[in-house]
Write an enzyme that holds these catalytic residues in place. Structure first.
Site, mmCIF file in Angstrom:
data_model
loop_
_atom_site.group_PDB
_atom_site.id
_atom_site.type_symbol
_atom_site.label_atom_id
_atom_site.label_comp_id
_atom_site.label_asym_id
_atom_site.label_seq_id
_atom_site.Cartn_x
_atom_site.Cartn_y
_atom_site.Cartn_z
ATOM 1 N N LYS A 83 -27.874 141.767 52.335
ATOM 2 C CA LYS A 83 -26.425 141.681 52.151
ATOM 3 C C LYS A 83 -26.066 142.520 50.940
ATOM 4 O O LYS A 83 -26.540 142.273 49.829
ATOM 5 C CB LYS A 83 -26.010 140.231 51.947
ATOM 6 C CG LYS A 83 -24.518 140.081 51.686
ATOM 7 C CD LYS A 83 -24.094 138.630 51.679
ATOM 8 C CE LYS A 83 -22.616 138.505 51.382
ATOM 9 N NZ LYS A 83 -22.176 137.107 51.386
ATOM 10 N N LYS A 137 -25.704 143.242 56.485
ATOM 11 C CA LYS A 137 -24.266 143.092 56.294
ATOM 12 C C LYS A 137 -23.798 143.940 55.132
ATOM 13 O O LYS A 137 -24.443 143.888 54.081
ATOM 14 C CB LYS A 137 -23.969 141.622 56.011
ATOM 15 C CG LYS A 137 -22.545 141.304 55.675
ATOM 16 C CD LYS A 137 -22.441 139.869 55.258
ATOM 17 C CE LYS A 137 -21.023 139.579 54.877
ATOM 18 N NZ LYS A 137 -20.860 138.248 54.370
HETATM 19 C C1 PBG Z 1 -19.837 134.474 51.151
HETATM 20 C C2 PBG Z 1 -19.566 135.385 52.288
HETATM 21 C C3 PBG Z 1 -18.814 136.567 52.221
HETATM 22 C C4 PBG Z 1 -18.719 137.042 53.527
HETATM 23 C C5 PBG Z 1 -19.418 136.160 54.350
HETATM 24 N N1 PBG Z 1 -19.950 135.143 53.554
HETATM 25 C C6 PBG Z 1 -18.127 137.214 51.084
HETATM 26 C C7 PBG Z 1 -18.862 137.605 49.887
HETATM 27 O O1 PBG Z 1 -20.097 137.640 49.844
HETATM 28 O O2 PBG Z 1 -18.188 137.872 48.911
HETATM 29 C C8 PBG Z 1 -17.954 138.279 53.903
HETATM 30 C C9 PBG Z 1 -17.572 138.394 55.331
HETATM 31 C C10 PBG Z 1 -16.546 139.428 55.596
HETATM 32 O O3 PBG Z 1 -16.123 140.200 54.730
HETATM 33 O O4 PBG Z 1 -16.122 139.478 56.767
HETATM 34 N N2 PBG Z 1 -21.103 134.153 50.837
#
Ligand code: PBG
Length: 329
Positions: free
Chosen positions: A200, A253
């Site tokens: 991520k 992601k």
């Molecule tokens: C939080 C989380 C996020 C997303 C999914 N889970 C945001 C972040 O890490 O700040 C983002 C999903 C999206 O932007 O569609 N843990």
């Protein structure tokens, strides 16, 4: 021309093209992320046109609708009331909290729906971080790893007890997959799967999501836990560790700007690979097609086919229900 090779023969009709298609999309590849809150109103989300923050009733109605379209899995994102947020996010493990209630409501209305939950503290954290924050004297903030993992284990267990099929840690703390696995197994939830957000990235494309949940970090950024967008070997290291720790599926992601990472992860593991077409990717496609110069349906399908071609067999996308409808037309 005297040429014997004419690749165009394989493109001469829709029927032939479908015979030679290397990548196809099906509703069963898709996971629909859903937003909801503890409120009776279904509210349109400003930062994500076309998406709704559902009441619990609205959520169940929506899950029932998309199930009939052939969507088999949803992932839940709660908007937690400000007064329930705290530095250590205890509300994340409240058995009567919003997420456990949503899981139970969905499971009683649509038992066959695969319910995936997000495991991280950001919706519950008064600091807006995925973990527990410690402020240093010089003003820097530290996001504590091991203390956070303990809370994440409680959160995952709470979701399992409520009936979640898959828990999905999105926090990027070290060692959390193994600890969550051990906690679930100790408590008799050997059947609950872990879909790990393994790679991520610290991405600008999460902006609209943080708007939808009011979950942006109050101070600092997420770069001490989320990955540097320029790194790919580090993604493979994360995947190897998550696999060793017992992840059932791994995720990359965002998706669209990270197709090379998806392809490399596909080569590096035998586990199913998921990719998340995140809120910023959604908003870019929505905004561009609102101008009329991009055909929404064609562009969305192309973006998803590309993610699948790169190697993802599971795609989380806010377009999941639209796509299921388009594919059925
Ligand atoms: C939080 C989380 C996020 C997303 C999914 N889970 C945001 C972040 O890490 O700040 C983002 C999903 C999206 O932007 O569609 N843990």
């Amino acid at each position: 021309m005297n040429i014997s090779h004419r690749p165009r023969r394989n493109r001469k009709s829709a029927a032939v093209r479908s015979l030679v298609a290397e990548t196809t999309l099906s509703p069963s590849d898709l996971v629909l992320p859903l937003f909801f809150h503890d409120d009776d109103e279904d509210v349109a989300i400003d930062s994500m046109p076309g998406c709704t923050r559902w009441s619990l009733d609205g959520l169940v109605t929506e899950v029932t609708r998309v199930s009939k379209l052939g969507i088999h899995a949803v992932v839940l994102f709660p908007k937690i009331a400000d007064q329930l947020k705290s530095p250590t996010g205890e509300e994340s493990a409240n058995p009567e909290g919003l997420v456990p209630r949503a899981i139970r409501a969905i499971k009683s209305a649509v038992p066959e729906m695969c319910v995936i939950t997000d495991v991280a503290l950001d919706p519950y954290s008064s600091d807006g971080h995925d973990g527990i924050v410690e402020r240093q004297d010089d003003g820097r903030i530290l996001v504590l790893n091991d203390e956070t993992v303990e809370v994440l284990c409680d959160q995952a267990l709470c979701h399992a007890r409520a009936g979640a099929d898959i828990v999905s840690p999105s926090d990027m703390m070290d060692g959390r997959v193994g600890e969550i696995r051990a906690e679930l197994d100790d408590e008799g939830f050997e059947d609950v799967s872990i879909l790990s957000y393994s790679a991520k990235y610290a991405s600008a494309f999460y902006g609209p999501f943080r708007g939808a949940l009011d979950s942006a970090p109050k101070d600092g950024d997420k770069k001490t836990y989320q990955m540097d967008p320029g790194n790919i070997r580090e993604a493979l290291r994360e995947v190897v560790l998550d696999e060793e720790e017992g992840a059932d599926m791994v995720m990359v992601k965002p998706a669209g700007a990270y197709l090379d990472v998806i392809a490399a992860v596909r080569e590096a593991t035998v586990l199913p690979v998921a990719a998340y077409q995140v809120s910023g990717e959604y908003l870019m496609l929505k905004s561009a097609s609102a101008s009329g110069w991009i055909d929404e349906k064609a562009a969305v399908l192309e973006s998803l086919i590309a993610i699948k071609r790169a190697g993802a067999s599971i795609i989380l996308t806010y377009f999941a229900a639209d796509v299921a409808q388009w594919l059925a037309e």
